[in-house]
Design a protein around this motif. Structure first.
Motif, short mmCIF file in Angstrom:
data_model
loop_
_atom_site.label_atom_id
_atom_site.label_comp_id
_atom_site.label_asym_id
_atom_site.label_seq_id
_atom_site.Cartn_x
_atom_site.Cartn_y
_atom_site.Cartn_z
N UNK A 176 0.86 -1.20 0.00
CA UNK A 176 0.00 0.00 0.00
C UNK A 176 0.88 1.23 0.00
N UNK A 177 2.03 1.10 0.69
CA UNK A 177 2.94 2.21 0.84
C UNK A 177 4.36 1.67 0.91
N UNK A 178 5.33 2.21 0.15
CA UNK A 178 5.11 3.19 -0.92
C UNK A 178 4.36 2.54 -2.10
N UNK A 179 3.66 3.38 -2.88
CA UNK A 179 2.95 2.80 -4.03
C UNK A 179 3.95 2.33 -5.10
N UNK A 180 3.59 1.28 -5.80
CA UNK A 180 4.48 0.76 -6.84
C UNK A 180 4.42 1.67 -8.06
N UNK A 184 9.19 4.97 -12.51
CA UNK A 184 9.99 5.99 -11.80
C UNK A 184 11.40 5.52 -11.45
N UNK A 185 11.60 4.20 -11.44
CA UNK A 185 12.92 3.61 -11.13
C UNK A 185 13.50 4.10 -9.80
N UNK A 186 12.66 4.20 -8.80
CA UNK A 186 13.13 4.63 -7.47
C UNK A 186 14.00 3.52 -6.89
N UNK A 187 15.09 3.92 -6.22
CA UNK A 187 15.92 2.94 -5.53
C UNK A 187 15.64 3.07 -4.04
#
Ligand SMILES: [Zn+2]
Length: 232
Positions: A176-180, A184-187
């Motif tokens: 639920x958090x963080x949202x997928x 965005x390619x967040x690391x």
């Protein structure tokens, strides 16, 4: 031959194995919840840890082969666990079925706020702060990042994702958090930790003719270890 994340087994390689089926328990049973922080550099050769009664062994699971803890554990569920050790490795210092085999991974403890919407299967009321995170959440949090060929994530529906590694396929819940947001390619940052503790089982020697060198046989004879010759 079944494929492994770390490649195929080496001819004339010596392996230390865990036989989970001998305990009749699923791999989840051996997870450490919460994972314990591990401070130290990555190491290739397993390390022996001196214990009071018996010694133990620490194994580093490289994230270049298994990006997430769940990738390693899901492969283990299908293929069992065996770790290559140098032939000079002092396995004599370990006691089968008494020594524990601790597994370390760099993505064992999430350092970011998260809510997978899942209850801890062991009913532990985690604070979800580093040092008290739920090991089972690691499966679902692994849906947050895609790693080319090693850990491919595909969204199934609004609640589920499928994970594909070189050796296995499994499904997880979307956190639920963080949202997928894979575009965005967040690391996400994690801390290194010990995530599982199995028991040391037997030795395996890989040889195309299924022959074990005499010197190795002699060494094993003086221990409680059982050694099995395998073609691969
Ligand atoms: Zn938990």
């Amino acid at each position: 031959m079944s494929k492994r994340g770390c490649g195929s087994r080496v001819n004339n390689g010596l392996y230390l194995s865990v036989a989970t089926s001998e305990f009749g328990r699923p791999v989840e049973h051996f997870l450490l919840d919460p994972p314990k922080p591990y401070v130290g550099k990555p190491f290739r050769t397993p390390i022996i840890i001196a214990g009071k009664k018996v010694n133990h062994i620490m194994i580093y699971v490289g994230k270049e082969f298994y990006p997430f803890v769940s990738d390693y554990m899901e492969e283990s569920r299908c293929q069992g666990i065996s770790r290559r050790i140098p032939k000079s490795f002092p396995f004599e210092r370990l006691t089968p079925f008494e020594s524990r085999m601790f597994f370390v991974h760099e993505r064992a403890i999430p350092l970011f706020g998260h809510d997978t919407g899942r209850e801890c299967p062991r009913k532990i009321n985690h604070s979800h702060k580093p040092g008290d995170t739920c090991v089972f959440d690691l499966w679902h949090l692994s849906a947050l990042e895609r790693i080319k060929d090693k850990h491919e994530v595909s969204i199934i529906d609004e609640d589920h994702a499928g994970i594909q590694t070189p050796s296995v396929k499994y499904s997880v819940n979307l956190p639920r958090m963080p949202p997928v947001n894979l575009d965005k390619k967040t690391i996400y940052k994690y801390q290194t930790g010990i995530f599982a503790a199995f028991w040391v089982g037997h030795l395996e020697y890989v040889n195309k003719q299924k022959k074990i060198p005499e010197s190795l046989k002699r060494r094993v004879k003086n221990t409680e270890f059982d050694i099995r010759a395998l073609e691969e």
